[in-house]
Design an enzyme around this catalytic site. Structure first.
Site, short mmCIF file in Angstrom:
data_model
loop_
_atom_site.label_atom_id
_atom_site.label_comp_id
_atom_site.label_asym_id
_atom_site.label_seq_id
_atom_site.Cartn_x
_atom_site.Cartn_y
_atom_site.Cartn_z
N ASP A 109 0.83 -1.21 0.00
CA ASP A 109 0.00 0.00 0.00
C ASP A 109 0.85 1.25 0.00
O ASP A 109 1.82 1.35 0.77
CB ASP A 109 -0.85 0.03 1.28
CG ASP A 109 -2.30 -0.33 1.02
OD1 ASP A 109 -2.77 -0.16 -0.12
OD2 ASP A 109 -2.96 -0.78 1.98
N GLU A 140 -13.93 -2.51 -1.91
CA GLU A 140 -14.13 -2.71 -0.47
C GLU A 140 -15.50 -2.19 -0.04
O GLU A 140 -15.86 -1.03 -0.33
CB GLU A 140 -13.02 -1.98 0.32
CG GLU A 140 -13.21 -2.13 1.84
CD GLU A 140 -11.99 -1.78 2.67
OE1 GLU A 140 -10.93 -1.47 2.11
OE2 GLU A 140 -12.13 -1.80 3.91
O1 KIV Z 1 -4.78 -1.94 4.09
C1 KIV Z 1 -5.39 -2.99 3.80
O2 KIV Z 1 -5.23 -4.03 4.44
C2 KIV Z 1 -6.29 -2.94 2.66
C3 KIV Z 1 -7.25 -4.08 2.49
C4 KIV Z 1 -8.35 -3.96 3.47
C5 KIV Z 1 -7.74 -4.21 1.11
O3 KIV Z 1 -6.29 -2.02 1.93
#
Ligand code: KIV
Length: 278
Positions: A86, A185
């Site tokens: 991310d 989501e």
């Molecule tokens: O940060 C995370 O774990 C996510 C998932 C919920 C898709 O973005």
């Protein structure tokens, strides 16, 4: 059969063949090692680590340094699982140049195979630029936790016609921008099904029903290792908190009553040498 790391282009074949893509989060070396031994295709080093590992109230305080630190650990454990990391809040929102630099750091320093970015129309130019820089990007629509405050909290998204239409368009724009997959989501299952049908890239659902091309869950929700809440869409497959707490309590008792450490956990020394030391 021994597990082989999948490639980003092969994910489209999964979709074409109707083979589900399985994703879980991991934030550390021991979890990555376990996922690597499973049939799961993708690890997401999610910024959810801010909540489930670092104890923040949201993902907003998570920094690039946090993401790098945890991606490196996951990378040391996962050799046969694709790693998506991310991009944290504000690491891609200030300028496109900044976004490319930060995505590059996650790949070069963190060992990411791809990055994930939250948002629709507003991030399209950024997604295009990062993809053009040679870094695969996964999109993320619906409930986007980094901007949950703007969305009015952690709520199901895309419930009215305008929001649903916008989400379909955003998903198509992400595909055009070169995203290789998109997380959906907390959206109604029929909307996720429609988006899945309209895209040629795979959709990965979390709280988006069974018709997505794949599913993702936060590991700490799955294994009962997060104390504050379990989202409605998360299934708890086990609860590791109870046996861990029992182990801590047993250890506390055994140290207090001197039953730990026993002789089997202790080292001996030469009796003559000991006598001289006394
Ligand atoms: O940060 C995370 O774990 C996510 C998932 C919920 C898709 O973005």
């Amino acid at each position: 059969m021994t597990k082989q790391k999948i490639t980003i282009p092969s994910l489209r074949t999964f979709k074409e063949k109707g083979t589900k893509i399985r994703v879980v989060t991991a934030y550390d070396y021991p979890t990555a090692l376990l996922v690597d031994q499973s049939d799961i295709e993708i690890i997401l080093v999610g910024d959810s680590l801010g909540m489930v590992v670092l104890g923040y109230d949201s993902t907003v305080p998570v920094t690039m340094e946090d993401m790098l630190h945890h991606s490196k650990a996951v990378n040391r454990g996962a050799k046969k699982t694709l790693i998506v990391v991310d991009m944290p809040f504000m690491s891609y929102n200030i300028s496109i140049e900044d976004a490319i630099r930060n995505a590059g750091r996650l790949v070069q320093e963190g060992g990411a195979d791809a990055v994930k970015i939250e948002g629709g129309a507003v991030v399209i130019d950024t997604v295009t630029a990062i993809v053009n820089a040679g870094i695969p990007v996964m999109g993320h629509l619906g409930l986007t936790p980094q901007t949950a405050a703007q969305l009015g909290g952690y709520k199901v998204q895309g419930k009215d016609a305008a929001a649903a239409e916008r989400m379909v368009t955003d998903a198509q724009k992400l595909e055009e921008a070169g995203a290789f997959a998109v997380v959906l989501e907390a959206i109604p299952a029929p909307l996720a099904e429609l988006i899945t049908k309209k895209l040629t890239i795979p959709t990965i659902g979390i709280g988006a029903g069974v018709h997505c091309d794949g599913q993702v869950l936060v590991t700490h929700d799955m294994v009962g290792f997060f104390d504050r809440f379990i989202p409605k869409f998360a299934k708890q497959y086990t609860n590791i908190s109870n046996p861990m707490l029992a182990a801590f309590q047993q250890y506390a008792k055994e140290v207090a009553d001197s039953t730990f450490p026993g002789p089997e956990h202790s080292f001996t020394m030469d009796a003559e040498l000991l006598k001289r030391l006394y």
